[in-house]
Design an enzyme around this catalytic site. Structure first.
Site, PDB file in Angstrom:
ATOM      1  N   ARG A  93       0.821  -1.221   0.000  1.00  0.00           N
ATOM      2  CA  ARG A  93       0.000   0.000   0.000  1.00  0.00           C
ATOM      3  C   ARG A  93       0.853   1.268   0.000  1.00  0.00           C
ATOM      4  O   ARG A  93       0.335   2.364  -0.217  1.00  0.00           O
ATOM      5  CB  ARG A  93      -0.937   0.024   1.206  1.00  0.00           C
ATOM      6  N   ARG A 132     -23.075   2.360  -5.842  1.00  0.00           N
ATOM      7  CA  ARG A 132     -22.941   0.897  -5.762  1.00  0.00           C
ATOM      8  C   ARG A 132     -23.911   0.321  -4.732  1.00  0.00           C
ATOM      9  O   ARG A 132     -24.068   0.838  -3.631  1.00  0.00           O
ATOM     10  CB  ARG A 132     -21.498   0.538  -5.372  1.00  0.00           C
ATOM     11  N   ARG A 165     -22.651  -0.075   1.131  1.00  0.00           N
ATOM     12  CA  ARG A 165     -21.593  -0.145   2.124  1.00  0.00           C
ATOM     13  C   ARG A 165     -21.501   1.180   2.867  1.00  0.00           C
ATOM     14  O   ARG A 165     -21.675   2.253   2.281  1.00  0.00           O
ATOM     15  CB  ARG A 165     -20.248  -0.436   1.452  1.00  0.00           C
ATOM     16  N   ARG A 176     -11.199   8.433   1.007  1.00  0.00           N
ATOM     17  CA  ARG A 176     -10.460   7.253   0.538  1.00  0.00           C
ATOM     18  C   ARG A 176      -9.568   7.600  -0.653  1.00  0.00           C
ATOM     19  O   ARG A 176      -8.441   7.107  -0.763  1.00  0.00           O
ATOM     20  CB  ARG A 176     -11.439   6.135   0.159  1.00  0.00           C
TER      21      ARG A 176
END
Length: 218
Positions: A93, A132, A165, A176
């Site tokens: 990451r 989503r 979510r 994010r």
């Protein structure tokens, strides 16, 4: 047909579809898709040396320290199913983890063949995440904007409830993206300097993206 050993890393912002492409590639080449989440859970379930340590942090809701994650990666990449190749998704990451991975690979005498960076316009990524929806019953995925169900709350396939979510709202999505740019985007330069980076146009259809990935690997 790909006749060489493939050991790749997928990079891409949240919503880029890299997980989907990693799954397709895994099935196509019959090599494991090693994503960080499932790898940690497997290490804990199997009671490996590092898995036992990681379990303590996970039970307390804490992030597993980088050195433990790297240890679990080392355990995973030495399993028999990785002898023909592997796909890393969600790790590394950042450049510190990338350097740790380099050390692991040198120690176990493996090397990355290429790094696939799935590029998608941020506006498209935002729409993919914010709109989503997933069926809590069968797992079917929808997008209220690009591939909507007949009813925004009901799954077309099984009639289950569609959910969003908790981190897919606009505020969290922006956060994010910021985290990705600060921590993960430097990996693009890191792997580019090693001659390993291949940029993939993630704005295309799933089939078109996969075709480009196969060409990049060849």
């Amino acid at each position: 047909m790909i006749d060489k050993q493939v050991q790749v890393i997928f990079l891409g912002a949240p919503g880029s579809g890299k997980g989907t492409q990693a799954d397709i590639l895994s099935e196509e080449l019959n090599i494991p898709h090693v994503d960080t989440g499932s790898m940690l859970r497997s290490a804990v379930a199997e009671g490996t040396e590092y898995g036992k340590i990681a379990e303590g942090f996970m039970e307390q809701g804490q992030l597993v320290p980088p050195e433990i994650v790297i240890g679990i990666i080392k355990e995973r990449l030495q399993k028999s199913d990785c002898t023909k190749g592997f796909i890393l998704d969600g790790f590394p990451r950042n450049t510190i983890q990338a350097e740790g991975l380099d050390s692991i690979l040198k120690e176990i005498q493996k090397e990355i063949t290429c790094v696939l960076n799935v590029e998608v316009d941020e506006s498209i990524l935002t729409d993919r995440l914010v709109y989503r929806r997933t069926c809590g019953n069968c797992g079917a995925k929808y997008n209220l904007k690009s591939s909507p169900p007949k009813d925004e709350t009901i799954c077309d396939k099984c009639g289950g409830e569609l959910t969003q979510r908790s981190d897919d709202n606009l505020e969290n999505t922006k956060r994010r993206f910021k985290t990705y740019k600060n921590e993960t985007e430097p990996l693009i330069e890191y792997y580019s300097s090693k001659g390993l980076l291949k940029n993939i146009n993630g704005n295309n259809s799933i089939d078109k993206i996969f075709e480009e990935i196969l060409n990049a690997i060849k």
